[in-house]
Design an enzyme around this catalytic site. Structure first.
Site, PDB file in Angstrom:
ATOM      1  CB  SER A 148      -0.810   0.344   1.028  1.00 15.25           C
ATOM      2  OG  SER A 148      -1.558   1.293   1.426  1.00 15.25           O
ATOM      3  CE1 TYR A 173      -4.608  -2.142   4.732  1.00 15.15           C
ATOM      4  CE2 TYR A 173      -3.811   0.548   4.040  1.00 15.15           C
ATOM      5  CZ  TYR A 173      -4.001  -1.537   3.975  1.00 15.15           C
ATOM      6  OH  TYR A 173      -4.404  -1.503   2.153  1.00 15.15           O
TER       7      TYR A 173
END
Length: 359
Positions: A148, A173
Site C-alpha cells: 500500500s 494498517y
C-alpha cells in the site's frame, strides 16, 4: 515432448474490489483460477455477493471451506475461507497444482485499524505468513501481493519512491503492509521464492468499496447529503483507475523478479535484494489530484453540487500521495490510460445502474 504445465492462479480477496477485477481478467484470458475470500462484514456483503455472481458464484451455493465451481467459467473455483485458518487452507488446496499466487486479501482501512487492531493482525500478518508457507510448499513460480502507498507514512519527499526507506508508518494498517514486505523478503532470501509487492495508490472505479471517498461522495452528492471533507480539503491523492491497476497486476504476475546484481551494500536499495528474487513496485497514476478537483469532477458528472462538511485531518491519514512509477514502467511496460474525469464517469454510471438511482 512433455506437455507444459498449465498455469493455475490462486487469488485471495476475490470478492473484493481489486481481486474481483483481476479474477475476471484472468478468467476471460482462459487461465485456471482458484479464488479465496472470507466474505467478512467490514462493508456491505451484498456488494461482495454481487461481484461473485459476475463470476458465476452464487451465495446460495456457497458453503464455508468448500470448493464451489463457477456456473459461468469452467476454469474457476471459489472457496469461502479466512486465510488465517491454515489447517483448512492447506487441506483444501493440497491437490491443487498452484503455479502463481496473487495475494490481494487483507483487512483494509486506515481509520478502522485504530479501532480494531486484532482484525489486522489475524488477516494481514497471520494470514500473510500462511500464504507464504503455501507458496513455499507449492514451489510457486511467483508470489505477488498487495502492499500500500500508506507505507510511506511520514515521508515528505515527492514523488514517493520505492528506493526510499519507509520506516515511519502512521497507522497499524500501514505497519502491517510494511511487515508484509519484510516477511516476503525473508522467504525470498531463505527459500528463493520469487515475491513482488505492489504498493497500490488510491484505486477507484466500478465495483469499488463503499468506504472509499469516490463511493461515499457520489452516494451523498446524489442524495443531497453532506460529504465529510478532511484536512479542510487540503489533501492530494494519486487516484488510479481500476483497469490500469488490473493491467499492472497481470503484467507483474508474468514478470518474475531476479536478484539485484548491482546491489550496493553501503547504500542498500529497499525495493530489491542482492541474494533473493524480490521486488517492490509502486502501482499508481503518478498524477496527484487535489480533493477539490476530485469533488468538482464528481459534481460535474452528477450535475449536483456537494454540501461540504469541512473537518480536520484524521489520525493515520497522510496529506499527499504521489507515485514514482518509473520502475514498474521500465520492467513491465505498465502504463495508465484512464484520466480522472473519464474514470469518475465510469464509476458514476456503474453506481447509478447498480443501485438503480433515478435523478
Amino acid at each position: 515432448m512433455q506437455e507444459p504445465i498449465k498455469k493455475t492462479y490462486l487469488i485471495t480477496g476475490t470478492a473484493g474490489f481489486i481481486g474481483f477485477h483481476v479474477v475476471k481478467r484472468l478468467l476471460e484470458e482462459g487461465c485456471n483460477v482458484i479464488g479465496v475470500d472470507n466474505l467478512n462484514t467490514y462493508y456491505d456483503v451484498s456488494l461482495k455477493f454481487a461481484r461473485l455472481r459476475e463470476t458465476g458464484i452464487y451465495e446460495t451455493d456457497i458453503e464455508y471451506a468448500k470448493l464451489i465451481k463457477s456456473s459461468i467459467y469452467s476454469n474457476y473455483t471459489f472457496i469461502q475461507l479466512g486465510i488465517e485458518d491454515s489447517e483448512k487452507l492447506f487441506r483444501l488446496l493440497q491437490e491443487e497444482n498452484i503455479t502463481h499466487i496473487c495475494h490481494l486479501a487483507a483487512q483494509a482501512g486506515v481509520r478502522y485499524s485504530i479501532e480494531n487492531p486484532g482484525a489486522y493482525v489475524d488477516s494481514n500478518l497471520v494470514g500473510f505468513v500462511n500464504l507464504l508457507e503455501l507458496a513455499r510448499e507449492k514451489k510457486v513460480n511467483h508470489f505477488v501481493y498487495a502492499s500500500s502507498s500508506s507505507v510511506y507514512g511520514l515521508n515528505k519527499k515527492m514523488p514517493f519512491s520505492v528506493h526510499d526507506n519507509v520506516d515511519h508508518p502512521i497507522s497499524l494498517y500501514a505497519a502491517t503492509k510494511k511487515s508484509n514486505e519484510l516477511m516476503a523478503h525473508t522467504y525470498s532470501h531463505l527459500f528463493k521464492i520469487p515475491t513482488t509487492g505492489l504498493r497500490f495508490f488510491t484505486v477507484y472505479g466500478p465495483w469499488g468499496r463503499p468506504d472509499m471517498a469516490l463511493f461515499k461522495f457520489t452516494k451523498n452528492i446524489l442524495e443531497g447529503s453532506p460529504i465529510d471533507v478532511y484536512n479542510n480539503g487540503n489533501m492530494k491523492r494519486d487516484f488510479t483507475y481500476i483497469d490500469d491497476i488490473t493491467n499492472g497486476v497481470i503484467r507483474v504476475l508474468e514478470h518474475m523478479p531476479i536478484e539485484n546484481k548491482n546491489w550496493n551494500f553501503e547504500n542498500p536499495d529497499p525495493s530489491s535484494s542482492p541474494r533473493a528474487p524480490y521486488k517492490i513496485y509502486n502501482i499508481g497514476n503518478s498524477k496527484p489530484v487535489s480533493l477539490g478537483e476530485f469533488i468538482a469532477a464528481i459534481e460535474n458528472c452528477t450535475g449536483k453540487k456537494a454540501v461540504k462538511n469541512m473537518l480536520p485531518i484524521q489520525p493515520g491519514d497522510v496529506e499527499e500521495t504521489f507515485a514514482d512509477i518509473s520502475d514498474i514502467k521500465k520492467d513491465t511496460g505498465y502504463v495508465t490510460k484512464t484520466d480522472l474525469q473519464e474514470g469518475i464517469i465510469q464509476f458514476v454510471n456503474w453506481y447509478k445502474n447498480f443501485y438503480k438511482y433515478c435523478n
